[in-house]
Write an enzyme that holds these catalytic residues in place. Structure first.
Site, short mmCIF file in Angstrom:
data_model
loop_
_atom_site.label_atom_id
_atom_site.label_comp_id
_atom_site.label_asym_id
_atom_site.label_seq_id
_atom_site.Cartn_x
_atom_site.Cartn_y
_atom_site.Cartn_z
N GLU A 105 38.59 27.61 33.90
CA GLU A 105 38.60 28.49 32.74
C GLU A 105 39.33 29.78 33.07
OE1 GLU A 105 35.27 27.55 29.89
OE2 GLU A 105 34.31 28.68 31.47
N GLU A 110 31.97 35.03 32.25
CA GLU A 110 31.22 36.17 31.71
C GLU A 110 30.11 36.60 32.68
OE1 GLU A 110 30.62 34.36 27.88
OE2 GLU A 110 32.78 34.52 27.57
N GLY A 117 37.87 33.11 24.93
CA GLY A 117 37.53 33.89 23.75
C GLY A 117 38.67 34.73 23.21
C1 PEP Z 1 33.67 29.41 27.43
O1 PEP Z 1 32.85 30.26 27.08
O2 PEP Z 1 33.43 28.71 28.41
C2 PEP Z 1 34.92 29.29 26.68
C3 PEP Z 1 35.84 28.46 27.12
O3 PEP Z 1 35.03 30.05 25.54
P1 PEP Z 1 36.20 29.93 24.44
O4 PEP Z 1 36.29 28.49 24.03
O5 PEP Z 1 35.76 30.81 23.34
O6 PEP Z 1 37.48 30.40 25.06
#
Ligand code: PEP
Length: 251
Positions: free
Chosen positions: A172, A102, A178
């Site tokens: 990630e 983000e 999300g």
């Molecule tokens: C994050 O914000 O690092 C994340 C993995 O979010 P989410 O679990 O909502 O996918």
């Protein structure tokens, strides 16, 4: 067995009131009692760090580390709206995030700034979770490993071998954060192996084998065990629905 202790982080993003943050901290701490095999950190908003820290301080055994989602690289000065590492340490913060998707893709942080943050946090004596991950179009173009390796290499530029003891990588995939769509355990494992190979090339096999690589991206109770069962998945970074954080933990 890899010998790497599982590490789970809760990224609370821009959510919760003070009372909700207080309640969630208590719930996390009491849910973890007796689960010493997992290291845990929570990452509340800046405005909740003092409150969350004061709750964690009363929990015996320092079982949950206090983390910060962001910080600025300068020690102090005229940087309106920013928060320094010294201010975070003063509140008891032990670990920080750098390179979260983000911040990279919504707030426009470059690889150069991510690297400056990693180095500043290490210089301040803090642990760092360096987040990397490919966007959907990059995955579809077959560039997953290339992107993750590049973000890892840029993010760790100038980080010495001994400093790696304070680094965790979080893989990630941007398309999974999300969204409710997670990488399959096999895809996560493959991405983690590529990142670990990059660490071996940058440092050596010992550093690569010792560095924890978390998976993040719609990890939840129903998929956490299978993801974490993968040989190179050493825990998770967990956010929650965009509007509200999860109030329960998958582990
Ligand atoms: C994050 O914000 O690092 C994340 C993995 O979010 P989410 O679990 O909502 O996918």
């Amino acid at each position: 067995m890899s010998g790497r202790k599982l590490f789970v982080g809760g990224n609370w993003k821009m959510n919760l009131t003070v009372a909700e943050a207080h309640a969630l901290t208590r719930a996390v701490a009491s849910g973890l009692a007796g689960r010493g095999q997992v290291e845990v950190a929570v990452f509340p908003s800046f405005v909740h760090l003092a409150e969350v820290g004061s709750v964690l301080h009363k929990v015996p055994g320092n079982i949950v580390k206090l983390g910060a989602q962001d910080f600025y690289t300068q020690a102090n000065g005229a940087f309106t709206g920013e928060v320094s590492l010294a201010q975070l340490k003063d509140l008891g913060v032990q670990v920080v995030l750098a390179g979260h998707s983000e911040r990279r893709h919504v707030l426009g942080e470059s690889d150069g700034l991510v690297n400056a943050k990693v180095r500043a946090a290490l210089a301040a004596g803090l642990e760092v979770i360096l987040c990397v991950g490919e966007k959907l179009e990059q995955r579809e173009a077959g560039m997953t490993d290339q992107i993750n390796v590049a973000q890892t290499v840029y993010g760790l530029a100038g980080v010495g071998r001994t400093q790696m003891a304070k680094i965790t990588i979080a893989y990630e995939p941007v398309w999974a954060i999300g969204t409710g769509k997670n990488a399959t355990p096999q895809d996560a494992q493959q991405a983690h192996v590529a990142i670990r190979r990059a660490l071996a090339a940058l440092y050596d096999e010992t550093v690569a084998a010792a560095t924890r690589i978390q998976y993040g991206g719609s990890m939840k109770g129903s998929n956490a065990r299978e993801l974490i069962a993968q040989k190179d998945v050493d825990g998770g970074l967990i956010g929650g629905p965009r509007s509200r954080p999860r109030s329960s933990w998958p582990l």
